[in-house]
Write a protein that holds these residues in place. Structure first.
Motif, PDB file in Angstrom:
ATOM      1  N   PRO A  11      86.153  54.791 -26.530  1.00 33.62           N
ATOM      2  CA  PRO A  11      85.706  56.182 -26.591  1.00 33.62           C
ATOM      3  C   PRO A  11      86.828  57.118 -26.163  1.00 33.62           C
ATOM      4  O   PRO A  11      87.602  56.799 -25.242  1.00 33.62           O
ATOM      5  CB  PRO A  11      84.548  56.224 -25.585  1.00 33.62           C
ATOM      6  N   GLU A  12      86.935  58.279 -26.843  1.00 39.14           N
ATOM      7  CA  GLU A  12      87.919  59.271 -26.430  1.00 39.14           C
ATOM      8  C   GLU A  12      87.418  60.659 -26.788  1.00 39.14           C
ATOM      9  O   GLU A  12      86.660  60.838 -27.742  1.00 39.14           O
ATOM     10  CB  GLU A  12      89.284  59.003 -27.071  1.00 39.14           C
ATOM     11  N   VAL A  13      87.814  61.623 -25.983  1.00 42.32           N
ATOM     12  CA  VAL A  13      87.399  63.010 -26.165  1.00 42.32           C
ATOM     13  C   VAL A  13      88.606  63.900 -25.897  1.00 42.32           C
ATOM     14  O   VAL A  13      89.380  63.646 -24.967  1.00 42.32           O
ATOM     15  CB  VAL A  13      86.247  63.371 -25.184  1.00 42.32           C
ATOM     16  N   GLY A  14      88.804  64.937 -26.707  1.00 42.43           N
ATOM     17  CA  GLY A  14      89.802  65.958 -26.417  1.00 42.43           C
ATOM     18  C   GLY A  14      91.220  65.518 -26.756  1.00 42.43           C
ATOM     19  O   GLY A  14      91.464  64.699 -27.645  1.00 42.43           O
ATOM     20  N   PHE A 145      84.814  63.683 -16.553  1.00 39.81           N
ATOM     21  CA  PHE A 145      84.754  63.369 -17.976  1.00 39.81           C
ATOM     22  C   PHE A 145      83.879  64.352 -18.749  1.00 39.81           C
ATOM     23  O   PHE A 145      83.707  64.214 -19.957  1.00 39.81           O
ATOM     24  CB  PHE A 145      84.220  61.946 -18.174  1.00 39.81           C
ATOM     25  N   GLY A 146      83.282  65.311 -18.027  1.00 40.80           N
ATOM     26  CA  GLY A 146      82.386  66.271 -18.660  1.00 40.80           C
ATOM     27  C   GLY A 146      81.026  66.249 -17.978  1.00 40.80           C
ATOM     28  O   GLY A 146      80.710  65.330 -17.215  1.00 40.80           O
ATOM     29  N   PRO A 147      80.207  67.259 -18.239  1.00 42.27           N
ATOM     30  CA  PRO A 147      78.903  67.362 -17.578  1.00 42.27           C
ATOM     31  C   PRO A 147      77.850  66.457 -18.215  1.00 42.27           C
ATOM     32  O   PRO A 147      77.902  66.153 -19.408  1.00 42.27           O
ATOM     33  CB  PRO A 147      78.536  68.836 -17.771  1.00 42.27           C
ATOM     34  N   ILE A 148      76.885  66.051 -17.385  1.00 44.14           N
ATOM     35  CA  ILE A 148      75.731  65.274 -17.847  1.00 44.14           C
ATOM     36  C   ILE A 148      74.481  65.969 -17.304  1.00 44.14           C
ATOM     37  O   ILE A 148      74.295  66.054 -16.083  1.00 44.14           O
ATOM     38  CB  ILE A 148      75.779  63.821 -17.325  1.00 44.14           C
ATOM     39  N   SER A 200      68.545  49.214 -25.009  1.00 42.82           N
ATOM     40  CA  SER A 200      69.754  49.037 -25.810  1.00 42.82           C
ATOM     41  C   SER A 200      70.882  49.860 -25.196  1.00 42.82           C
ATOM     42  O   SER A 200      70.639  50.912 -24.597  1.00 42.82           O
ATOM     43  CB  SER A 200      69.466  49.520 -27.240  1.00 42.82           C
ATOM     44  N   ARG A 201      72.102  49.404 -25.400  1.00 46.89           N
ATOM     45  CA  ARG A 201      73.239  50.227 -24.925  1.00 46.89           C
ATOM     46  C   ARG A 201      73.247  51.597 -25.592  1.00 46.89           C
ATOM     47  O   ARG A 201      73.786  52.558 -25.060  1.00 46.89           O
ATOM     48  CB  ARG A 201      74.571  49.508 -25.200  1.00 46.89           C
ATOM     49  N   SER A 202      72.595  51.699 -26.753  1.00 51.05           N
ATOM     50  CA  SER A 202      72.535  53.004 -27.424  1.00 51.05           C
ATOM     51  C   SER A 202      71.637  53.988 -26.673  1.00 51.05           C
ATOM     52  O   SER A 202      71.618  55.171 -26.996  1.00 51.05           O
ATOM     53  CB  SER A 202      72.058  52.843 -28.869  1.00 51.05           C
ATOM     54  N   ASP A 203      70.906  53.506 -25.671  1.00 49.96           N
ATOM     55  CA  ASP A 203      70.113  54.414 -24.829  1.00 49.96           C
ATOM     56  C   ASP A 203      70.966  55.093 -23.760  1.00 49.96           C
ATOM     57  O   ASP A 203      70.493  56.015 -23.102  1.00 49.96           O
ATOM     58  CB  ASP A 203      68.980  53.643 -24.137  1.00 49.96           C
ATOM     59  N   TYR A 204      72.173  54.618 -23.558  1.00 54.93           N
ATOM     60  CA  TYR A 204      73.036  55.233 -22.538  1.00 54.93           C
ATOM     61  C   TYR A 204      73.639  56.515 -23.086  1.00 54.93           C
ATOM     62  O   TYR A 204      73.986  56.600 -24.273  1.00 54.93           O
ATOM     63  CB  TYR A 204      74.175  54.282 -22.130  1.00 54.93           C
ATOM     64  N   ARG A 205      73.793  57.513 -22.249  1.00 53.40           N
ATOM     65  CA  ARG A 205      74.364  58.796 -22.646  1.00 53.40           C
ATOM     66  C   ARG A 205      75.639  59.055 -21.833  1.00 53.40           C
ATOM     67  O   ARG A 205      75.569  59.333 -20.637  1.00 53.40           O
ATOM     68  CB  ARG A 205      73.355  59.925 -22.414  1.00 53.40           C
ATOM     69  N   PHE A 206      76.762  58.915 -22.515  1.00 54.63           N
ATOM     70  CA  PHE A 206      78.065  59.171 -21.891  1.00 54.63           C
ATOM     71  C   PHE A 206      78.464  60.623 -22.165  1.00 54.63           C
ATOM     72  O   PHE A 206      78.126  61.165 -23.219  1.00 54.63           O
ATOM     73  CB  PHE A 206      79.120  58.222 -22.465  1.00 54.63           C
ATOM     74  N   PRO A 207      79.206  61.272 -21.258  1.00 50.71           N
ATOM     75  CA  PRO A 207      79.573  62.670 -21.502  1.00 50.71           C
ATOM     76  C   PRO A 207      80.509  62.792 -22.697  1.00 50.71           C
ATOM     77  O   PRO A 207      81.363  61.931 -22.926  1.00 50.71           O
ATOM     78  CB  PRO A 207      80.275  63.088 -20.204  1.00 50.71           C
ATOM     79  N   ARG A 208      80.328  63.852 -23.464  1.00 55.17           N
ATOM     80  CA  ARG A 208      81.183  64.059 -24.626  1.00 55.17           C
ATOM     81  C   ARG A 208      81.659  65.507 -24.706  1.00 55.17           C
ATOM     82  O   ARG A 208      82.499  65.851 -25.518  1.00 55.17           O
ATOM     83  CB  ARG A 208      80.385  63.700 -25.888  1.00 55.17           C
ATOM     84  N   THR A 209      81.083  66.374 -23.865  1.00 59.25           N
ATOM     85  CA  THR A 209      81.438  67.791 -23.863  1.00 59.25           C
ATOM     86  C   THR A 209      82.411  68.043 -22.718  1.00 59.25           C
ATOM     87  O   THR A 209      82.017  67.984 -21.553  1.00 59.25           O
ATOM     88  CB  THR A 209      80.181  68.663 -23.654  1.00 59.25           C
ATOM     89  N   LEU A 210      83.661  68.292 -23.072  1.00 58.25           N
ATOM     90  CA  LEU A 210      84.623  68.600 -22.012  1.00 58.25           C
ATOM     91  C   LEU A 210      84.460  70.054 -21.586  1.00 58.25           C
ATOM     92  O   LEU A 210      84.308  70.947 -22.434  1.00 58.25           O
ATOM     93  CB  LEU A 210      86.042  68.377 -22.516  1.00 58.25           C
ATOM     94  N   VAL A 242      91.960  67.841 -20.076  1.00 60.14           N
ATOM     95  CA  VAL A 242      91.947  68.284 -21.481  1.00 60.14           C
ATOM     96  C   VAL A 242      91.547  67.147 -22.430  1.00 60.14           C
ATOM     97  O   VAL A 242      91.288  67.384 -23.609  1.00 60.14           O
ATOM     98  CB  VAL A 242      93.309  68.861 -21.909  1.00 60.14           C
ATOM     99  N   GLY A 243      91.493  65.921 -21.914  1.00 62.91           N
ATOM    100  CA  GLY A 243      91.080  64.809 -22.755  1.00 62.91           C
ATOM    101  C   GLY A 243      90.958  63.542 -21.927  1.00 62.91           C
ATOM    102  O   GLY A 243      91.476  63.472 -20.801  1.00 62.91           O
ATOM    103  N   TRP A 244      90.213  62.574 -22.448  1.00 62.19           N
ATOM    104  CA  TRP A 244      90.119  61.286 -21.761  1.00 62.19           C
ATOM    105  C   TRP A 244      89.875  60.183 -22.783  1.00 62.19           C
ATOM    106  O   TRP A 244      89.407  60.415 -23.901  1.00 62.19           O
ATOM    107  CB  TRP A 244      89.053  61.280 -20.669  1.00 62.19           C
ATOM    108  N   ARG A 245      90.171  58.962 -22.344  1.00 63.21           N
ATOM    109  CA  ARG A 245      89.938  57.794 -23.189  1.00 63.21           C
ATOM    110  C   ARG A 245      89.621  56.613 -22.271  1.00 63.21           C
ATOM    111  O   ARG A 245      90.258  56.481 -21.211  1.00 63.21           O
ATOM    112  CB  ARG A 245      91.164  57.472 -24.025  1.00 63.21           C
ATOM    113  N   GLY A 246      88.657  55.776 -22.672  1.00 64.29           N
ATOM    114  CA  GLY A 246      88.390  54.574 -21.889  1.00 64.29           C
ATOM    115  C   GLY A 246      86.913  54.256 -21.835  1.00 64.29           C
ATOM    116  O   GLY A 246      86.074  54.973 -22.387  1.00 64.29           O
ATOM    117  N   ASP A 247      86.599  53.153 -21.154  1.00 62.73           N
ATOM    118  CA  ASP A 247      85.200  52.737 -21.064  1.00 62.73           C
ATOM    119  C   ASP A 247      84.733  52.627 -19.612  1.00 62.73           C
ATOM    120  O   ASP A 247      83.712  52.001 -19.343  1.00 62.73           O
ATOM    121  CB  ASP A 247      84.982  51.422 -21.811  1.00 62.73           C
ATOM    122  N   TYR A 248      85.452  53.236 -18.700  1.00 60.84           N
ATOM    123  CA  TYR A 248      85.016  53.316 -17.300  1.00 60.84           C
ATOM    124  C   TYR A 248      84.499  54.736 -17.094  1.00 60.84           C
ATOM    125  O   TYR A 248      85.273  55.662 -16.833  1.00 60.84           O
ATOM    126  CB  TYR A 248      86.196  53.006 -16.376  1.00 60.84           C
TER     127      TYR A 248
END
Ligand SMILES: [Fe+2]
Length: 429
Positions: A11-14, A145-148, A200-210, A242-248
């Motif tokens: 995953p990556e944003v920005g 990583f952004g707001p939740i 399902s892992r698809s139920d998880y919500r990771f931040p995407r809005t920087l 301004v951006g991030w990448r990773g799975d942590y």
């Protein structure tokens, strides 16, 4: 420009470089690695406007008595069940300063917080990944990583070391906070049920809005290492990413997305409701589900011989507790000590009053032995809880009768080999 669009493997944003540590962009933004397992485990990279360790010289200080109940001394549990009354706000009372420890073993602790004041600082837990269950309230979890956004009935997973802040909405807030000191929560899966039960892992919500902040000022970050709280002050906002990448990453998981395993002909054990495993602990969700059609639908009397059981009661009827428990309470059942339905619940079962739905949401966290209870929790403990099974010693239905053995022997002739209605039958319509 490529002819087609692609996902990348992370995953990556920005704004991010082509790969971690690579390319000329790194001469213009500051890369920071958040790495588990000595940089051999899960990793994320954030890209900052300003160097992340631009703290003001001379402003770093250890804070005494900062969260006085978080390290509430631990005492042995012994052979007594506890029902903890609903926690009340503590002063000082933001999310972390009001944190109070309830139960802990060597690798996991359960805490409660009932915040009433806003956080005037950012927070980093350098000793644990936190699994936070929002029993009441809501707001925004602001992270690097952004707001939740979050609300009642959400889990929030905040990985160890990640800078964050709670912006609580108006109204009461009540969270149960599980600290995992020895590893991150893993999604529970079994070969027999696959990866989509109970969620399902698809139920998880990771931040995407920087929400990049290019702000100057005095920004305080409080870090926790064990029982030591340290404040440092930065001249730029910590969310200058301004951006991030990773799975942590931090994420949200709604309890309503738990789709539980049910069985028509047998009692589903508590372990089948596990959503996360942590080192030294498993975390289960009991949620709204169909009642078993045949056989034992009430929890059997049991001894959990290797784990101390805690349940936070979130919502519902709590059928097995016979009206003893209210929303917001927590029970603590020590390792090995037998427990099971309260007499009123068992009476309803014996009378055949089978409901069609379990209307409840409870969060169970079971702690590998040895677990201890805090002095703060002992202060919430209801002295009458052990008496809630008292009707087993006074109700004639459960007490000694000379003819009881003969009655059971006579009943056994007709009942011990009774067959299920739902079995395969050649004579069925
Ligand atoms: Fe239990």
């Amino acid at each position: 420009m490529d002819k087609f669009e692609y996902f990348t493997g992370l995953p990556e944003v920005g704004i991010v470089p082509r790969a971690p540590h690579v390319g000329p962009l790194l001469q213009h933004v500051h890369e920071q690695e958040h790495g588990r397992g000595g940089f051999a485990g899960r990793v994320s990279h954030t890209y900052h406007l300003y160097p992340p360790n631009n703290w003001l010289p001379g402003e770093t200080a250890v804070l005494a008595d900062w969260a006085p109940h978080w390290e509430s001394p631990l005492r042995p549990l012994g052979g007594v069940h506890h029902a903890l009354g609903v926690a009340r706000p503590a002063a000082p009372g933001d999310v972390y300063r009001g944190m109070a420890r309830l139960v802990a073993n060597a690798t996991v602790a359960m805490n409660v917080t009932v915040p009433t004041a806003p956080m005037d600082h950012f927070f980093e837990h350098h000793s644990a990944t936190m699994v936070i269950f929002v029993h009441e309230g809501g707001g925004t979890l602001e992270t690097l990583f952004g707001p939740i956004a979050y609300g009642r009935g959400d889990f929030l997973i905040v990985p160890k070391g990640i800078t964050h802040r709670f912006e609580c909405a108006a109204g009461p807030q009540h969270y149960w906070v599980y600290e995992s000191f020895a590893g991150d929560p893993e999604k529970s899966e079994a070969p027999t049920t696959g990866q989509f039960v109970t969620h399902s892992r698809s139920d998880y919500r990771f931040p995407r809005t920087l929400d990049t902040r290019n702000e100057a000022g005095r920004f305080e970050i409080v870090s926790k290492v064990g029982s030591v709280y340290t404040r440092r002050v930065h001249p730029t906002h910590p969310f200058d990413v301004v951006g991030w990448r990773g799975d942590y990453l931090p994420y949200r998981f709604a309890v309503e997305d738990v789709r539980p395993l049910t069985a028509d002909r047998s009692h589903v054990p508590p372990s089948a409701h596990t959503v996360f495993t942590l080192p030294g602990c498993y975390l289960c969700v009991f949620t709204v589900r169909a009642v078993e059609k045949e056989g034992m639908w009430l929890p059997f009397f049991h001894r959990n011989l290797d784990y101390c059981e805690t349940i936070g009661y979130h919502w519902g009827d709590f059928f097995s507790r016979g009206g003893v428990i209210q929303e917001g309470m927590v029970t603590v059942h020590p390792v090995g000590l037998p427990h099971g339905p309260q007499p009123a619940a068992l009476g309803a079962f014996m009378d055949g009053h089978r409901p069609t739905l379990h209307r409840e949401v409870g969060i169970m966290a079971d702690f590998a032995n040895p677990a201890q209870i805090s002095e703060y929790a002992l202060g919430l403990s209801r002295p009458d809880y052990m008496k809630s099974w008292g009707a087993y010693t006074t109700d004639p239905r459960f007490t000694h009768r000379a003819e009881r053995l003969a009655e059971v022997r006579a009943l056994a002739d007709g009942l011990a080999d009774a067959r299920d209605e739902l079995r395969p039958r050649s004579d069925a319509p």
